[in-house]
Enzyme design. Structure first.
Site, PDB file in Angstrom:
ATOM      1  N   GLY A  27      32.474 -44.977 -12.420  1.00 34.38           N
ATOM      2  CA  GLY A  27      32.725 -43.704 -11.115  1.00 34.38           C
ATOM      3  C   GLY A  27      32.994 -44.626  -9.874  1.00 34.38           C
ATOM      4  N   ASN A  29      35.739 -44.589  -8.576  1.00 31.49           N
ATOM      5  CA  ASN A  29      37.208 -44.312  -7.421  1.00 31.49           C
ATOM      6  C   ASN A  29      36.763 -43.024  -6.166  1.00 31.49           C
ATOM      7  OD1 ASN A  29      36.720 -43.373 -10.973  1.00 31.49           O
ATOM      8  ND2 ASN A  29      37.730 -41.794  -9.694  1.00 31.49           N
ATOM      9  N   GLY A  33      30.688 -42.497  -6.056  1.00 37.06           N
ATOM     10  CA  GLY A  33      30.535 -44.018  -6.513  1.00 37.06           C
ATOM     11  C   GLY A  33      31.926 -45.049  -5.987  1.00 37.06           C
ATOM     12  N   TYR A 183      21.814 -30.217 -16.041  1.00 38.65           N
ATOM     13  CA  TYR A 183      22.478 -31.622 -15.075  1.00 38.65           C
ATOM     14  C   TYR A 183      21.178 -32.621 -15.120  1.00 38.65           C
ATOM     15  CZ  TYR A 183      23.823 -33.940 -10.967  1.00 38.65           C
ATOM     16  OH  TYR A 183      24.191 -35.475 -10.371  1.00 38.65           O
TER      17      TYR A 183
END
Length: 318
Positions: A27, A29, A33, A183
């Protein structure tokens, strides 16, 4: 009379060099991250962005190269929601590098609203991506990690997981799906995995260490712009100013992971997060949360994860 030099104070703006080392950031991008990747690129290391979207990964690599002179950054296509694709992704990485000095398990999905969604493998989307995907990826990456002198697996948890508890009878949230709770539990499962992974690595005499981190409170509105990866408007910056007393931007949320990758004083099995109430500030070691230190829960989750992914991580070699 000689004395041993004191360990230099950690400087989030000037982390130590890592020339010749190779790091993978899942992740990488966007979000935290991206900033982990940008900050690690400034050390001289080769940084690989794991991303399911090649176009976004290319935008991110271009942004890092524009900000970091001589950055050695590349991308590999990686979709953690598709377990069958991980072998191909790691094979692609193996053609490029001989070893992996660290992987930062950062990629994640966060849904705010129903309905419940599933991966192509039939797993609840957040649990399947955030936890099971990284669980299976670690298995695939172990040969590359073991080829490094002292590699690290850094798992990015969440402060939201501190108030959650796993329901081992309903890991997939089939009976009672609440997006925010699901989550938080998916991130808690990741953190259990990071702690249990280190215990098993130590028992096997492995040179690989596993460290768990969390970013505290990290908001887009407090994050500096990195167009076109992230653009912060003046209105958003001014509106978020009061929140800066308690939380921080995603660039600062990256600091615990960067320290866990680079600082030789960091050891496996530790938990690192922001200094101020666990929500903001420079990274520091904090006690492993009491519920996170429960080996019984960790072992049951580990066994369930092996069953759900078809991955045999029941034994880890050194």
């Amino acid at each position: 009379m000689s004395s041993t030099p004191a360990t230099p104070r950690w400087n989030v703006q000037r982390p130590p060099g890592a020339d010749g080392r190779v790091f993978l950031v899942t992740g990488g991008n966007a979000g935290i991250g991206y900033f982990v990747a940008e900050q690690l690129s400034a050390t001289g290391a080769t940084v690989v962005l794991g991303s399911r979207n090649p176009a976004r990964a290319e935008v991110a690599t271009a942004s890092i190269r524009a900000r970091v002179s001589g950055a050695r950054v590349r991308a590999v296509r990686l979709d953690l929601a598709d377990l069958s694709s991980l072998r191909k992704a790691v094979e692609s990485l193996e053609r490029e590098v001989e070893r992996l000095d660290a992987v930062v398990h950062n990629a994640g999905v966060a849904l705010d609203d129903p309905p419940r969604q599933e991966t192509g493998d039939g797993h609840e989307l957040m649990f399947g991506t955030n936890h099971l995907g990284h669980f299976a990826l670690t298995h695939r990456l172990m040969p590359l990690l073991s080829a490094a002198p002292a590699a690290r697996v850094v798992t990015m948890g969440s402060f939201a997981a501190k108030s959650e508890r796993l329901d081992l009878e309903d890991l997939q949230s089939r009976r009672d799906y609440q997006p925010k709770r699901t989550y938080g539990r998916s991130k808690l499962a990741q953190m259990y995995f990071g702690v249990e992974l280190d215990r098993r690595l130590r028992a096997a005499g492995s040179t690989v260490a596993s460290v768990v981190v969390h970013p505290g409170g990290a908001l887009d509105s407090l994050t500096p712009s990195r167009p076109p990866v992230h653009v912060r408007s003046t209105g958003a910056r001014l509106g978020a100013a009061p929140a800066a007393l308690l939380v921080q931007g995603k660039h600062a949320g990256a600091w615990p992971a960067v320290r866990a990758v680079l600082d030789p004083a960091v050891s496996g099995g530790q938990l690192w997060g922001p200094r101020v109430f666990g929500l903001r500030g420079e990274p520091r070691r904090e006690p492993v949360w009491k519920h996170l230190a429960d080996p019984g829960v960790a072992e049951q989750l580990w066994d369930a994860s092996c069953d759900l992914t078809g991955v045999d991580l029941s034994t880890i070699s050194g």
